[in-house]
Structure formats: structure tokens, C-alpha cells
Scaffold this active site. Structure first.
Site, PDB file in Angstrom:
ATOM      1  N   THR A  54       0.869  -1.174   0.000  1.00  0.00           N
ATOM      2  CA  THR A  54       0.000   0.000   0.000  1.00  0.00           C
ATOM      3  C   THR A  54       0.906   1.223   0.000  1.00  0.00           C
ATOM      4  O   THR A  54       1.890   1.293   0.746  1.00  0.00           O
ATOM      5  CB  THR A  54      -1.037  -0.049   1.154  1.00  0.00           C
ATOM      6  OG1 THR A  54      -1.809   1.142   1.119  1.00  0.00           O
ATOM      7  CG2 THR A  54      -0.400  -0.217   2.515  1.00  0.00           C
ATOM      8  N   GLU A  55       0.628   2.158  -0.908  1.00  0.00           N
ATOM      9  CA  GLU A  55       1.612   3.197  -1.224  1.00  0.00           C
ATOM     10  C   GLU A  55       1.892   4.158  -0.074  1.00  0.00           C
ATOM     11  O   GLU A  55       2.866   4.902  -0.106  1.00  0.00           O
ATOM     12  CB  GLU A  55       1.208   3.969  -2.487  1.00  0.00           C
ATOM     13  CG  GLU A  55      -0.137   4.657  -2.434  1.00  0.00           C
ATOM     14  CD  GLU A  55      -1.228   3.833  -3.109  1.00  0.00           C
ATOM     15  OE1 GLU A  55      -1.196   2.587  -2.981  1.00  0.00           O
ATOM     16  OE2 GLU A  55      -2.095   4.431  -3.759  1.00  0.00           O
ATOM     17  N   ASN A  56       1.027   4.138   0.948  1.00  0.00           N
ATOM     18  CA  ASN A  56       1.297   4.988   2.108  1.00  0.00           C
ATOM     19  C   ASN A  56       2.286   4.367   3.087  1.00  0.00           C
ATOM     20  O   ASN A  56       2.403   4.842   4.213  1.00  0.00           O
ATOM     21  CB  ASN A  56      -0.019   5.345   2.818  1.00  0.00           C
ATOM     22  CG  ASN A  56      -0.835   4.132   3.205  1.00  0.00           C
ATOM     23  OD1 ASN A  56      -1.039   3.232   2.386  1.00  0.00           O
ATOM     24  ND2 ASN A  56      -1.293   4.075   4.436  1.00  0.00           N
TER      25      ASN A  56
END
Lengths: 217, 237, 217, 237
Positions: free
Chosen positions: A53-55
Site C-alpha cells: 500500500t503506497e502509504n
């Protein structure tokens, strides 16, 4: 305007299941916000798939039980998630190193429109009243090796989402590899959109009637 | 002696001037330095350019800063969130400027700002409206767009633990933009859940080395932004 | 060729001491290989100075006692060192973020030549038989806020090291701020090299006789 | 199931082909994957381009690889070390090519290679012979030089602990080039002092996330290169 009734097609769960079946053991996968998130719960037994997840999390696990949520452990959709054994946390520049540097194998995204050459529009309808918001979509389509789109074949009003040319602002040009819809699964090829699988009761002709994009049997 | 610990959040944000560029950590509420933002509201600096992934929720934190008309321009990737009301309203009225940047380009521009790299090429946004007016260049047959570094006068960052040298560790996905924003500001201002003695953080696990940090303030029980939003709280209280 | 006898000047220890006196409390400092390394042991009481070594350590401490060396804890000169409380380890890209991003306050380097406009040559004599090796010197002079050079005023053969223009390949142009030599301390200014301090028994005239660079009283 | 652990160093370096570009971690001996390099000598791939900060010491490790005439070209910042004998000799004979890169530019080029950034601007080397023939550009009145990303077919990296997903932690300043080299190779091959069970490395302290790693081999008591050099050992033994 065509008939948007899709009772004869697959439901969203079945669409997500088809995506999940096509994700091989050992793949690193990024799931877009919304319907794509369903895919993570549908991985077949015996496969180990790692979600990014890019966060800032590699090894995203399922939603925690009520009461066990940590507002500092969330996914890109800002929902609470968990971390599996073998997970890692990192900052945003490192996270997009994974994305831009072609380390992620598969990204599953929603779509407003997909063109017959694999152009994707999924961030803005271009309406002046809308607030533009892009998030990580443009980085994902530019950097991830394989891009899967999961989307209804038609809009709620029955308009085609599979188009000859996107009318909405692009997220990326020629980036989509495969489209999972409620009516069919389509591969983007140099000759056009190859129908890979038809939903029960759906004919090739019906599909073609509902898009100006070039479909191939 | 190096002691970057300041007494309270008011001290922490002192010296922030009108017209400053401010980076604010967080991805949604995770990592958002709510108490520092509230101190900046009390402080009152105006005409700010704010670099942050989102635009805040409800009427607290970053949304409250915008609502208090202290922000002239937002640089962000996703100005909408489920509970964002303030930014959309001002944006539609033309009362706030928006520079929309793909999230990875935003992160890399901040990282470049901290690393002394003035500009770099990226594949993201090529052939889209966000690359319009930007220089492009072909490397090995693929087209890339030139993106410029972003630097800030101040960064407001939330972390988990800090020491007096400014060494930081974060909590889970609240890490997000914090480490790169510390590097890209003249003065990085950090709120830590806990200030620990020097040496308590293993040198192997430091995420932000102290060299990147200007000031640290301990905020022991930081607000849970989503609770404040659910209760429809507004800052100033 | 001039008289290179410098018995009346400062010794290397005294030169390093002068540098150490000019490093303020709280400074982040990178020390080059060789004589600059001596500076770390000479910091006046009551000052806390943090040493950065570009191979991935902030908070470098003194040389360990014999027997306590760890070959995986070294400085840029590949000598065993220690880490102080509050230290941190990081990879090379992060280390040069500190350097290139202007986070380091002071760098102390050796020199082959320094010009009157602050050009530095310290990595190669340009001889075809020499193996060129640059290390981190070019990044340091390009990125660190203040560059101090510590060097004899003359070479071993009595040739000037402070020159009008460098004849050796440059490390950086207009980068040096101050030069600590055995005969004098000089500041690089827009008007020329300002003599900040003369060693006992050394006259301004003697300094000027031994360089074509423009010196200022 | 994801299991990146391979049985021995021979398995680890299998598939390395003639003409490959190989990154090798280490700053001097700290972090140098001596056992993997020796396996590559046994393996025998030739005409290699090697990216490494130095060129090795004595007649073991990287120096032995060069001495065995497997390396066509070195890309490095500092080809000399106290005990480097092999490289200088071949270099003077014109038998090995050298691309000299400032250390920070080398690190950033590797990092760019791993991050999908094809090129970037840096202030290092401007106005020096190392910028000759390179494109320069002025940003805000200062001149910068354009540097291109470096990628490799394989990286050989030494770390401290690893798990079967390829998550890594390093030891002290032996970290150096390892993390960025893992990101910039098609296949990163890692020797770990210890392979630990999945979950044994805290997600907060992972330095190299497993996504960047292809193969891991446990080498419990790696050679102390400086001791081998002091004993004038030569590989192959």
C-alpha cells in the site's frame, strides 16, 4: 444509450475473484481504492501474495477486528488494516521507489474509461466543478509491470466505459494490460481488445454493440 | 550542548513568517501533526503555501488552518477526503490555489529538495494533463517529464519517539511523508509522542537522523483526528 | 623555489587545534581523511560537535581501544571508530542527502592546491601514471555549507600550495572558505585571501613572497 | 509460498552470465560479500562490469575477481585502497576500464536506477574533469550536471539478518551501498550472517524490504577480509 442491465453478467465479487485467480503465488500486488480492495480476501489457498500500500506498508493484512483498529495503520484508502509477519514500514519516497522502479508485479485499479489501446482514465471526469485529485494512480500505471483494471462494462447510465478513445483526462497512455468487467475479461493487444472470457449469457456481439472499441474474438 | 527540545507547541512554531512554505506530514490523519497545526493557527502566520498529501478533514488540523484563511496555496496529490469540506468550498470560490502533483512525484520532489537534487525525470504523468507545460525528454525510447525539487521554510511533522539530538522513529504507516519532509525544510519542527534520553534509540533503527531536525516538542497524547471530526469539533475550540 | 623551513610556524597539531576552536557548539562536521581526522580529538570542553562520516554514520566517536575494533564500524578513511549515544546508521544515498542537501555545517579537507578564489584541487595530480580516485570530495565541496582546508603552506619541495590558479584538476570551483596552514590562517574573500592570523615569527611579506595569489592584510 | 533462501553460495550466483553488470556492496571490507564474490569466481562468468565503491584489497574478494580477469570495467569512486595491488596493475597495463564517479553521484545514480528515475541533476563535479562531456544546466543561478541512473543485472550484497521474504537488516557501517544496490538490480543476491524466521524482524526496523531481494544465502561466519589480506591469502585457495 444501450441496455445496462447486467443481471446475466458477473457480480462484483465474481469479478474480484477472477482477478484473484490471475495473481500468481509470490506476486507483489498493489490494490487501488474501492472494488480492487476486495481482491485481497479472495486469494486461492496455497498462494502467498504480498500486498503493497503506497502509504508505506509492504505486507498488508486483512481489516482488524472491531476495537483493534490503529488509526496509524491504514491503507491507501485510509481504512484501518493490519500487517502480516514479514511486513515492513517505510516512508513515501521509498514506497514510490517500489512503484516507479518496477518492483511491484501487479496493480489492480478502477476505471472511468479504458481505450482499445490500453489508455486509462480513472482520476477525473474533467468537469470544471470537480476537485481534481490524482493520488498515486499516475505513478502506479507508469511503474507497475502489469496493470489490471476492474470495472463495470457500462456506466450506471449505460454509457460505454470501454472506448475507442478516452474523453476524460488520462491517467496513463497504453498502460492497461487486462480489463475485468461484469460482462467479459478483455486483454489489451496490439490488434485490439481480445475477449478472453465471456460472462454466462453474454455474447461477443452484445459486447461489441456496446463499445466503439475494436474487439477481437 | 545540543538540545532541540522546546517547551511547548507555541515555542515550536515560533518564527513561522507570513508567506512561508510549510510542509505538513501525514496521509489522511495518520502522521498529521494536529497539535502543531493548531499552534500555527494560534500563531497566525498567513499567506502560507502548504505542501501536504491531503487537505484535512472536518474543521480541525489542516482543514482548520485552511478554514482560518492562513493558506494561500496547497501543493498536494489528493485534495479530497471523505470528510473534507473546507478546501472544496474555498477552492470553488477561487479563494485558494491548488497545485496537483502525482503522489510519487510529490514524494520524490520533496526527497530531491532535501537531497540537493534540483530536478529529475520521472515517467509519472507523461501524456496526461498534469504534464502539460512541463519539459519532457526521451531516455532509451521512453518519455519522461522533468520535475523540480520542492523545499520548505518549515516542516511540521509528527513522530513516535525523539531524543534531544532530534533522532526520530515513527509509528507504522504514520511514517509516510515525515522523514522526507524533515530533510527538505530549513527548519523541521517535530511533535513526538515521547521524548526519550539520548542513546535510548538504537542507532540501527533511527529513521530520521537528528541532523534533519530543528525543534522537537513532546505531545504525549496527540489528538485522534477522526474522533474530533466525528464529534464535529472545530479549532479554535 | 623558496625556503620551505617552517620551524617557526605551527605544527600539525596546532593547525588542527585552530580548526577545532572555530567549530561552534552543535555543529555537524565531516572530516576528510588524514590530518583533518585529528580535529575530532581537539574539540574544546563544553562543546558538543557531531561528526558525520560519509560511509553511513552520524555521531562518530573516537577510535576504540585495541581489541574492541569492529571491522564493520569504520570511518571514511576505513579506520575503526566508535559510535556515540545518539548516533545513527544509514545507507549511502541517505548519507549523501546530508552532504548534497546542505545539512552538514562544516567540512575539513586536505589540499594539493587552493586558489585565491577558493578553487580546490585535492584528488589528483593529473599525472597519467596515477590512478584517479575521488571518493566523496566533490560531493562534499558542492554540498557542505562551509569548507575549511587544512594544509601546509608549501609542498615538501617548497612549492606554493596557495596559488593564483590551480594547475591540478579541480575538486570544486570557488568552494573553500578558510585555509589553515602552518604559517597562517587565510579567509577566501571576494577581494583575495585575507590573512586572518599569522603564525609566530611569520611575516605577511614572507607569506606573499611564497605565493602568486593575492593576499590581503 | 515465498522462499528466497537458497542452499549455498553456488546456487546463489547461478545464472550470472558473461557480460553482466554486477553491483557489489561494501565500503572497503565493511559490507563486502566476500563469499558471494568467491562463488562468482568459481562460477566463472566473464566480461563483467562491476559497480562497487572500491576495487578490493590483496588477493581475495573483489580483488581476486579482478585478478581472475572476470572484470572488463569498474565503475567506482575510489579505486585505490591501502592494500590494493591488483586493480592498479591491470589498469596501468590497460587491461581494465575505469569509470570514475564521485561517491555521492555513484550512490544517487544507483538509487535512481532502483527508483525508476532515469536521470537527475547534481552539483557535484561541476567545473571539474569528471563533468567533462556531461550536460550541464543552470537552476536558480547555480550550475548542475546531468547524471544517469545505473542499473545492474545482479547485485551481490552482504547483510546481517534476513528472512525468507528477503527482508534485511545490516550491521553498523556495513550497511553502506547494500540497500540501494538491492533496489537497482534485476536480481539482488544477498548473503546474510543469519537467516531468521519470518516475523522475527520488527516491521519498523526492516532496512531492505523483501520486494527488492531475489535470493538469500546464509553465510554464518563470513570472512574478515583484512585478516585474509594480512595473511596474504589468495582466492582460489
Amino acid at each position: 444509450m444501450v441496455n445496462g442491465d447486467n443481471k446475466t453478467g458477473w457480480d462484483v465479487q465474481q469479478m474480484a475473484q477472477k482477478v484473484a485467480m490471475d495473481i500468481p503465488d509470490g506476486a507483489y500486488v498493489n490494490l487501488g481504492i474501492g472494488i480492487p480492495e476486495m481482491v485481497s480476501g479472495l486469494v486461492p489457498e496455497g498462494r502467498e501474495v504480498i500486498y503493497h500500500t503506497e502509504n508505506g506498508l509492504l505486507g498488508m493484512g486483512p481489516v482488524p477486528p472491531t476495537g483493534a483498529e490503529d488509526p496509524e495503520l491504514i491503507n491507501a484508502g485510509k481504512k484501518c488494516v493490519t500487517a502480516i509477519p514479514g511486513a515492513s514500514y517505510f516512508h513515501h519516497a521509498d514506497s514510490f521507489t517500489m512503484i516507479r522502479g518496477r518492483h511491484i508485479d501487479i496493480c489492480v485499479l478502477g476505471a472511468l474509461q479504458v481505450s482499445e489501446t490500453g489508455d486509462l482514465a480513472n482520476w477525473s471526469t474533467g468537469e470544471p466543478s470537480a476537485i481534481p485529485a490524482v493520488g498515486g494512480a499516475m505513478d502506479l500505471v507508469a511503474g507497475v509491470k502489469t496493470i489490471y483494471v476492474i470495472s463495470k462494462y457500462l456506466t450506471k447510465t449505460g454509457a460505454p466505459k470501454i472506448v475507442k478513445q478516452c474523453t476524460y483526462p488520462l491517467t496513463g497512455k497504453g498502460v492497461v494490460d487486462r480489463i475485468y468487467t461484469d460482462l467479459a475479461v478483455l486483454d489489451v493487444t496490439v490488434r485490439g481488445l481480445q475477449v478472453r472470457e465471456l460472462a454466462p449469457g453474454i455474447s461477443f456481439e452484445y459486447l461489441q454493440q456496446n463499445t466503439e472499441a475494436k474487439l477481437i474474438r | 550542548m545540543i538540545d532541540k527540545i522546546v517547551r511547548d507547541t507555541a515555542d515550536a512554531v515560533s518564527g513561522i513568517f507570513d508567506g512561508a512554505t510549510i510542509m505538513i506530514s501525514g496521509f489522511g490523519e495518520a502522521g498529521s501533526p494536529v497539535e502543531l497545526i493548531h499552534a500555527l493557527i494560534d500563531h497566525g502566520a498567513r499567506e502560507l503555501t502548504v505542501v501536504s498529501n491531503n487537505t484535512g478533514s472536518g474543521h480541525v488540523g489542516l482543514a482548520a488552518l485552511i478554514e482560518n484563511r492562513q493558506v494561500r496555496k496547497m501543493i498536494c496529490s489528493f485534495p479530497r477526503t471523505t470528510n473534507s469540506k473546507v478546501f472544496p468550498e474555498l477552492y470553488h470560490k477561487g479563494d485558494i490555489e491548488l497545485e496537483l502533483v502525482p503522489q510519487g512525484s510529490l514524494a520524490e520532489r520533496i526527497r530531491a529538495g532535501g537531497a540537493g537534487i534540483p530536478a529529475f525525470y520521472t515517467p509519472a504523468s507523461v501524456n496526461t494533463p498534469l504534464a502539460e507545460g512541463k519539459e519532457t525528454r526521451v531516455f532509451n525510447g521512453q518519455t519522461f517529464v522533468l520535475e523540480h525539487a520542492i523545499r520548505a521554510d518549515f516542516s511540521l511533522v509528527k513522530c513516535h519517539k525523539a531524543d534531544r539530538h532530534g533522532n526520530l522513529v515513527y509509528n507504522k504507516t504514520a511514517r509516510n511523508f515525515g522523514p522526507i519532509m524533515c530533510t527538505a525544510a530549513e527548519t523541521a519542527i517535530v511533535q513526538a509522542r515521547e521524548v526519550v534520553p539520548l542513546g535510548a534509540i538504537d542507532p540501527e533503527v533511527v529513521v530520521t537522523p537528528g541532523i534533519f531536525v530543528g525543534r522537537v516538542v513532546e505531545v504525549r497524547n496527540p489528538a485522534d483526528e477522526s474522533k474530533l471530526v466525528a464529534e464535529d469539533r472545530r479549532y479554535p475550540w
